[in-house]
Design a protein around this motif. Structure first.
Motif, PDB file in Angstrom:
ATOM      1  N   ASN B  50       0.826  -1.205   0.000  1.00 45.08           N
ATOM      2  CA  ASN B  50       0.000   0.000   0.000  1.00 45.08           C
ATOM      3  C   ASN B  50       0.869   1.268   0.000  1.00 45.08           C
ATOM      4  O   ASN B  50       0.504   2.280  -0.620  1.00 45.08           O
ATOM      5  CB  ASN B  50      -0.931  -0.022   1.216  1.00 45.08           C
ATOM      6  N   ASP B  66      -7.023   9.315   0.518  1.00 47.29           N
ATOM      7  CA  ASP B  66      -7.674   8.839   1.741  1.00 47.29           C
ATOM      8  C   ASP B  66      -8.340   7.479   1.514  1.00 47.29           C
ATOM      9  O   ASP B  66      -8.263   6.590   2.354  1.00 47.29           O
ATOM     10  CB  ASP B  66      -8.700   9.830   2.274  1.00 47.29           C
ATOM     11  N   ARG B  67      -8.999   7.331   0.360  1.00 53.60           N
ATOM     12  CA  ARG B  67      -9.648   6.047   0.069  1.00 53.60           C
ATOM     13  C   ARG B  67      -8.626   4.923  -0.088  1.00 53.60           C
ATOM     14  O   ARG B  67      -8.901   3.769   0.196  1.00 53.60           O
ATOM     15  CB  ARG B  67     -10.442   6.138  -1.234  1.00 53.60           C
ATOM     16  N   LEU B  70      -4.210   2.303   3.533  1.00 54.38           N
ATOM     17  CA  LEU B  70      -4.466   1.212   4.471  1.00 54.38           C
ATOM     18  C   LEU B  70      -3.655   1.453   5.740  1.00 54.38           C
ATOM     19  O   LEU B  70      -2.558   2.000   5.693  1.00 54.38           O
ATOM     20  CB  LEU B  70      -4.091  -0.135   3.845  1.00 54.38           C
ATOM     21  N   THR B  71      -4.240   1.053   6.865  1.00 51.35           N
ATOM     22  CA  THR B  71      -3.568   1.143   8.162  1.00 51.35           C
ATOM     23  C   THR B  71      -3.796  -0.201   8.853  1.00 51.35           C
ATOM     24  O   THR B  71      -4.662  -0.980   8.425  1.00 51.35           O
ATOM     25  CB  THR B  71      -4.205   2.243   9.034  1.00 51.35           C
ATOM     26  N   ARG B  74      -7.417  -0.459   9.588  1.00 52.67           N
ATOM     27  CA  ARG B  74      -8.289  -0.726   8.438  1.00 52.67           C
ATOM     28  C   ARG B  74      -8.167  -2.184   7.984  1.00 52.67           C
ATOM     29  O   ARG B  74      -9.150  -2.786   7.548  1.00 52.67           O
ATOM     30  CB  ARG B  74      -7.958   0.235   7.278  1.00 52.67           C
ATOM     31  N   ASP B  77     -10.170  -4.177  10.314  1.00 50.04           N
ATOM     32  CA  ASP B  77     -11.604  -4.053   9.981  1.00 50.04           C
ATOM     33  C   ASP B  77     -11.986  -5.004   8.842  1.00 50.04           C
ATOM     34  O   ASP B  77     -13.070  -5.587   8.847  1.00 50.04           O
ATOM     35  CB  ASP B  77     -11.939  -2.621   9.563  1.00 50.04           C
ATOM     36  N   MET B  78     -11.089  -5.128   7.850  1.00 54.55           N
ATOM     37  CA  MET B  78     -11.370  -6.059   6.746  1.00 54.55           C
ATOM     38  C   MET B  78     -11.509  -7.488   7.277  1.00 54.55           C
ATOM     39  O   MET B  78     -12.404  -8.234   6.865  1.00 54.55           O
ATOM     40  CB  MET B  78     -10.220  -6.042   5.727  1.00 54.55           C
ATOM     41  N   ARG B 124     -10.677   2.011  -3.672  1.00 51.74           N
ATOM     42  CA  ARG B 124     -10.739   1.477  -2.309  1.00 51.74           C
ATOM     43  C   ARG B 124     -10.300   0.006  -2.270  1.00 51.74           C
ATOM     44  O   ARG B 124     -11.034  -0.869  -2.720  1.00 51.74           O
ATOM     45  CB  ARG B 124     -12.174   1.534  -1.788  1.00 51.74           C
ATOM     46  N   ASN B 126     -10.397  -1.993   0.134  1.00 47.68           N
ATOM     47  CA  ASN B 126     -11.265  -2.841   0.961  1.00 47.68           C
ATOM     48  C   ASN B 126     -12.324  -3.554   0.129  1.00 47.68           C
ATOM     49  O   ASN B 126     -12.828  -4.604   0.521  1.00 47.68           O
ATOM     50  CB  ASN B 126     -11.929  -2.027   2.080  1.00 47.68           C
TER      51      ASN B 126
END
Lengths: 415, 415
Positions: B50, B66-67, B70-71, B74, B77-78, B124, B126
Motif C-alpha cells: 500500500n 484517503d480512500r 491502508l492502516t 483498516r 476491519d477487513m 478502495r 477494501n
C-alpha cells in the motif's frame, strides 16, 4: 425510422407505463377483455393483412409460412389467451415480505412492474398478442419488434389492440410496434438504455445470440435448449424408454425437447437396442458415439459438433458413459443451461444429479418437456430464461415485475 | 494481458465456481476465517504494498489518497468483516418455495450461486476483500478489476487471500485479480459473455455508466443517488428539519445522502428559513429556485443542471412546489431511482408518494440514509442496485444467488 423515432417511442412507452403501473386489476382485465373482443371483431382485417405476408413469404419460398399463417381459429386462440391472462392473479398486487429493522422502520418489499419491456421476435404473429397481454397484466408497457415476414400481420394486430386500449381510456402507447424491420433499427433498440427496462428476444439461437452479444439494455436470454436425458445404471428401463420417447418426439421443434441421450455403460447393451427401436418407430434419426455404434451398428456416427447442436428436429445423439460423473461433466460442458433429466431408482445418484447439474430445470424421472410456464402452474409464459440473472426457467407474470421497498417510519434518522 | 488471458481466467473461475457451489456452510466459513487470519498475519506485506501505491498517488497529487490508504486498523476491519460474513446464514442453504404441479411433479425452487461474479471498482482496496468474502459465502467465484491507483495493494491482498484458500484446500482461482489496469482489458472483461455471469461496477457515476453502456455481460447498475426529501404541507416541521439535516450532512459523500429538498408552498415560508439556518450551521451550501430565493434571498440560484446533479458534497438544491403531484413529477423526472422520502402526517399524501414514486426505496417520515444492506438487516452489502432487473435497492448475499428448479417425478411424461 431513425434513432430519434425510437426515443420518441421509448418516451411514450414510459409515459404509458406510468399510467399502467397505477391501474388496479379490474381495469387491466377490462383492457384485456376489450383486446380479445377487438381481435374477434376485426378478424377479417387481420386475415387480409396476414394474406399479404403469406403471399410474400410463399413467393420467397420461406420456411416460415406455417408459423406465419393466421386462421380464424388461430385468432380465436389469441383472444382466448388474452381472456385467460385476465383470469390470472395480478402479480403486482402483493408484497413478497415485510419486516421491521432495528431502527423500527417497517420495510415492505412490494412487487411493482418493470416499466417498459422490449420484445424482439421472429415470424410468429401470436407473440405480438401474447406479449401485449402479459406485459399489460403485469403493468408494463411493451415495444414490439417482430420479424420482417410478419410485418403486415403485426401492424394489423397492433392497430386492433391499440384501438381497444383507447376504447377503455388507456394509452395506445402501452403497446407499440416498430414498423421498420431493418437490422439498424433493431440494433438501436438494443442500445435504448434509459427507455427500455428489459429486452426479451424470442426466436432461434441466431436471433438470441445477436441480441445477447449486442445489447446494452438488460436482456433476458431465452430459449436455446440442448437438453439431455441420462439413463443411469439404476434406471427403470421401461420408464426410461417412455420418458426418452416423450422428451424427443412429442414436439421436437421446441426448446424443451431432448436432443441428447446419455446411457450408463452397465445398462447400454440392454437399453440401447430397445430405445433405438422405439425412437426409429417415431422416425428419429440416431447418431452415436463409438460405444453406442458398437451396440447398434446401424446408427450414424456422431461428430463433435453434434454434442453442441440443438436439432429442433427428429434427430437424437447417443453417448455411452462409464459413470454418472462422466454424464454430469459432459452435460455441464455442452448444455445450454435449460433442462436436463436423470432416470434412476438410486437415491444417491438422483441427489448428485440435482446438485451438480447446472441448468434452469433439473429432473429426476420425468420428461424435460415439462419446462413450461403452463405446466409449472404459472398460468402464462413469456419465455424460458436460460440465464441466471433476474429470472431462470419458465417466466410467467411474476418475472415481468421487480420490487420497490416502501419504508414507513415515524421520524427515524441514522445515528 | 490480452483477451486470451482473460478467457483463461474466466475458465479457471468457472472451474473454481463448480467447487464452491458444492461446499457446505462450514467449509465456506473455514475459508472466510482463514482469509481473515491471513490478512492479520500478513499485515506488514499489505502495508508495504500500500505504501507503494500511496507514494505514487501522492506524487500525482491524487484526490484518492484517503480512500487508498491502508492502516493496521483498516486491515483489522477487513478481517472483522470477513468473520462477520462467516456468521451470516448461507444464502444457498434454502429453497424459496416448492409445490406439486398438475402432473404430480414436486417442483423445488432451490437457491444456488450465480457462478462467476465480475467486479470493476476504483481506489478502495477494501472492496477487494469485501467482494471476495461475499462472493465466497454465496458460493461464487469472483474476478476483480480494481483501480490503477490501488494495484499493488490489491495484488498483495489477493495473494494473501489466495494463499488462505489454498491452505484450506480450496482453489485459489475462486478469487482472481486482473493485474492489468488498462481500459482495453476492462473493456474485454465487459464482453466476457459465457465466462462472467454478472458484472457489478462499484464507484463513481462515470465508471458505472461506462460499464452499463459498454458491457454485453449482464450488469447490475449500482450506486448513483440523486435523492430527494419532499416536505409536504402536512409535515411535522421539526421532524422535517431533523430528517433533512440527517439525510444531507450525516455522510454527504455517499449515494443515499439527500441532494435535493422540495417544499410544499404552503409551508415554505415557515419551514425554509429554519431549515436553511440548520443546514448552514452544518456548512451546507444551498441553491434555490426563484420561489425559494424569494423566501431566503441569500441562497444561490439553482441552474437546470443542479436538478440532475449528485453532489456527494455539502450542497443542497431547494425547490418550492405547488402540490405533491408537482413534487412527484419532478422527482420521477430527475431522480436516479435510488431513495426518495416524503415528510407528512397526511395519510393520503403518504400513500400517493409510496405508490407513484419510481425508486428502489421510498420512505415516509425517515431519512434516505437507511438505504443500506446493514440497516436493512441483510448483514452485508455488495452494493445498491438502481436498476430493476434481478436486484433493486441494497444487495446482500441473497442477491448474489439465482434459482435452480429441482423437479422430482416418478415417470411423468407430457400428454
Amino acid at each position: 425510422m431513425d434513432k430519434q423515432d425510437l426515443i420518441s417511442m421509448g418516451t411514450a412507452a414510459q409515459q404509458a407505463a406510468k399510467v399502467l403501473a397505477q391501474l388496479d386489476n379490474a381495469a387491466k382485465n377490462r383492457a384485456l377483455n376489450a383486446m380479445a373482443d377487438a381481435l374477434i371483431a376485426h378478424v377479417d382485417d387481420i386475415l387480409a393483412a396476414n394474406a399479404k405476408d403469406m403471399t410474400a413469404a410463399q413467393a420467397k419460398a420461406s420456411k416460415f409460412t406455417d408459423r406465419l399463417l393466421l386462421t380464424p381459429a388461430r385468432i380465436a386462440d389469441m383472444a382466448t389467451g388474452l381472456r385467460q391472462v385476465a383470469g390470472l392473479a395480478d402479480p403486482t398486487a402483493r408484497a413478497d415480505q415485510a419486516w421491521r429493522n432495528e431502527a423500527g422502520l417497517l420495510i415492505i418489499q412490494q412487487r411493482v412492474p418493470l416499466g417498459v419491456v422490449g420484445m424482439i421476435y421472429e415470424a410468429r404473429p401470436n407473440v405480438t398478442v401474447d406479449a401485449a397481454g402479459l406485459t399489460l397484466k403485469s403493468g408494463n408497457a411493451v415495444i414490439l419488434r417482430g420479424g420482417r415476414e410478419a410485418l403486415a400481420s403485426n401492424q394489423a394486430l397492433a392497430r386492433v389492440l391499440q384501438a381497444a386500449l383507447q376504447a377503455v381510456d388507456l394509452p395506445a402507447e402501452a403497446v407499440q410496434l416498430i414498423s421498420d424491420p431493418s437490422h439498424e433499427i433493431a440494433n438501436e433498440m438494443m442500445h435504448l438504455n434509459g427507455y427500455i427496462d428489459v429486452l426479451i428476444p424470442r426466436g432461434g439461437a441466431g436471433l438470441i445470440q445477436t441480441v445477447v452479444k449486442n445489447a446494452t439494455v438488460p436482456v433476458i436470454e431465452t430459449g436455446a435448449g440442448n437438453c439431455h436425458i441420462y439413463v443411469d445404471k439404476a434406471a427403470d428401463l421401461d420408464m426410461a424408454i417412455a420418458i426418452t420417447v416423450n422428451a424427443k418426439v412429442q414436439r421436437p421443434s421446441v426448446c424443451n425437447a431432448a436432443e441428447k441421450l446419455l446411457i450408463h455403460e452397465e445398462v447400454a447393451a440392454a437399453f440401447l437396442p430397445k430405445i433405438a427401436q422405439a425412437l426409429r418407430d417415431h422416425g428419429v434419426e440416431l447418431r452415436g458415439d463409438a460405444k453406442a455404434q458398437a451396440i447398434v451398428p446401424e446408427m450414424l456416427a456422431a461428430t463433435d459438433a453434434d454434442w453442441d447442436t440443438e436439432y429442433n428436429d427428429l434427430i437424437m445423439a447417443v453417448k455411452v458413459v462409464a459413470s454418472e460423473a462422466e454424464a454430469i461433466a459432459h452435460i455441464n460442458a455442452h448444455n445450454t443451461k435449460h433442462s436436463e433429466a436423470i432416470i434412476t431408482d438410486n437415491y444417491a445418484a438422483s441427489q448428485q444429479f440435482l446438485r451438480e447439474i447446472d441448468a434452469a430445470c433439473v429432473y429426476v424421472n420425468a420428461s424435460t418437456r415439462f419446462t413450461d410456464g403452463f405446466e409449472f402452474g404459472f398460468g402464462a409464459e413469456i419465455g424460458i430464461s436460460t440465464q441466471k440473472l433476474h429470472a431462470r426457467g419458465p417466466m410467467g407474470l411474476a418475472q415481468l415485475t421487480t420490487i420497490k421497498y416502501q419504508i414507513l417510519g415515524d421520524g427515524q434518522i441514522r445515528a
